[in-house]
Design an enzyme around this catalytic site. Sequence first.
Site, PDB file in Angstrom:
ATOM      1  N   HIS A 182      27.088  34.140  12.886  1.00 55.53           N
ATOM      2  CA  HIS A 182      28.349  33.898  13.637  1.00 55.53           C
ATOM      3  C   HIS A 182      28.317  34.988  14.682  1.00 55.53           C
ATOM      4  CE1 HIS A 182      32.580  33.843  15.124  1.00 55.53           C
ATOM      5  NE2 HIS A 182      32.583  35.135  14.661  1.00 55.53           N
ATOM      6  N   GLU A 205      37.097  44.470  11.323  1.00 57.37           N
ATOM      7  CA  GLU A 205      38.107  43.362  10.397  1.00 57.37           C
ATOM      8  C   GLU A 205      37.447  43.032   9.027  1.00 57.37           C
ATOM      9  OE1 GLU A 205      39.652  40.248  13.170  1.00 57.37           O
ATOM     10  OE2 GLU A 205      39.590  38.995  11.474  1.00 57.37           O
ATOM     11  N   ASP A 206      36.196  42.769   9.014  1.00 62.78           N
ATOM     12  CA  ASP A 206      35.644  42.192   7.720  1.00 62.78           C
ATOM     13  C   ASP A 206      34.815  43.034   6.822  1.00 62.78           C
ATOM     14  OD1 ASP A 206      36.750  39.863   8.207  1.00 62.78           O
ATOM     15  OD2 ASP A 206      35.399  38.961   9.724  1.00 62.78           O
TER      16      ASP A 206
HETATM   17 MN    MN Z   1      34.673  36.419  14.966  1.00 66.94          MN
END
Ligand code: MN
Length: 635
Positions: free
Chosen positions: A56, A84-85
């Site tokens: 991604h 974020e992840d």
């Molecule tokens: Mn993204």
Amino acid sequence: MKNENLVGGLGKKEFIEQVVANNPRADTALIGRAYDFAMAAHAGQKRMSGDEYFEHVLNVAYMLAGMHMDSETIAAALLHDVIEDTKTTKERLKREFGSAVASIVEGVTKKIALKTTREDRAENIRKVLLATIKDIRVILVKLADRLHNMRTLKYLPQEQQREIAKETLEIYVPVAYKLGMYRVKSELEDLCLRFLEPGIYQELKTRIAKKKEEREKEVKRVVASVKRLLDENSIPAAVLGRAKNFYGIYKKMLAKKIPFEEVRDLSAIRVITTSTENCYRALNAIHSKWTPILNRFDDYIANPKPNMYQSLHTEVLFEGKPVEVQIRTLEMHHMAEEGIAAHWRYKKTEKDRQFDRKIAWLKQVLEWRSSESAKDFVESLKVDMFKDEIYVLTPKGDPVHLPEKATPIDFGYAVHTEIGNHCKAAKVNGSIVPLDYELNPGDVVEIITSKDAKPSRQWLKFVKTNFAREKIRRALGISGEELGKKEWEILTPAEVIEKLDTKGTKPSLLQMPKCCYLKYGEPVWGYKSKDGHLIVHHNICENLKTLPQHRLMKLGWKEEKKERTSLMIELTDRVGILADLLNRLTAEMVNVESVNTKTAGNRLYVNFEVTGISDTDELVKKLKAIRNVVGVKVA
Ligand code: MN
């Protein structure tokens, strides 16, 4: 439709080669480190599609490389999901990749919640837009991120698909449009249509495919003829066929309320030439060979759109069928496809000021709203973004962006709060005008201020911009809530209908949005906006579905005698006269059922079959007042 993944399993070396192909001076060391870092950080994470998560971010970075973006943007794109992840902190990114990259990543990072509420979503949008003011590259990464997420949306549960597609259509599509990024905008639109209206999307797809061969043949013939014509006139140009996006066709069907079969101008071509002068020469050649269709010519070279789009648009009759033609230079073409991304590239050149102006609207919208709750913020943002804009000029010649029909008061506040607050009178093109005067594109506006002048409650009734309204309220010491309610309560549905139906001017509380074409008798809904406006949407408008239910009300139309009248208008022809006549009839709330024209000598006779005339004498007087109208007969 493009593949969902532009790149799959592209190794570091190949990826960097691609970046360098687009930008030979790229900082390959920085990008290489970002590649390794992101790959390690996302190791083991999968997307719903089953792909590695890293795929991604690689796709997002690849898209930005294709827009020739700089190395920091590409590094930030590779790293855009690590805060974020993964366990990565902003501080760490700052240490390893510098503060610009860290800020861009921080800007696109969403607030993490177990279950995302509407309020969270709104807050996230606000956060991205605020970060964009500081660094425009934030929104470029965000749009590429959203585009890849939309391309892979089919892997998410249906409910989430709809929600994300809705948000994309309401926020990111208009943002891409405002930033002039047509390519991103049209792909996003088509993807939104696919998930929001799957039935319509599939139908369009099938129908377009069916007619494809026939249409391609037709376009080929047009392209060859135009190319030959330009060659004969020694105008260097590339002539290309242009496929319209599905969403554009869908909007046309909605706006004109016609089925697919009747969307006639599916054929469109584009002429790309070497200079502005050649654009006009090409236009002249085309217009002298094929009949231009009345009122379909737009000169966006002399009058660029507020998002700085430039091109000549026209429509001509080719073998009896209308064909859309766009004419532009190569530079205009890049600007039109990539918008702000291309401008960013040309920054540091004479385009610098244009660039700043381009994001000025965003600053303006965001600045005065920073105090609103996130949800209200997004609600009013939607309203602002769908409005059409005009340019007017200060006496020094500086352009100021305003929505259509803005007034001198809106202008005053757009220039400076103090000018708005102390506005005493206004001059347009050198003459004094009333403060509720509706400005036209290109007007030179001058505000006469005085120390004793103060905002008046009256102004709230006619200003068109939310920022002016807000500033006036503040100066008067009234809160938005209180005022919104009061203005609303004076309008009952019955009164609204009354007003919808009255001839002449519409009250300023009623707004007709760009997305709908309203026709007497058809079902309509009213949306009560926070600032007390009643925005009227057609029953089938897709925007309706995105508005909060509790603020919608069903409206009706006042009974009307359905008597048919024939209006025979005799005139000497001039460009734009038919549009003037139609506009006048619409303004008088007269419904045109059919139109016929015929010429005799130097006279043109236009026969309108109409219904809904409330005062015949008055209407005849108004029609006669139009330039070149010789006579009007009523039967
Ligand atoms: Mn993204």
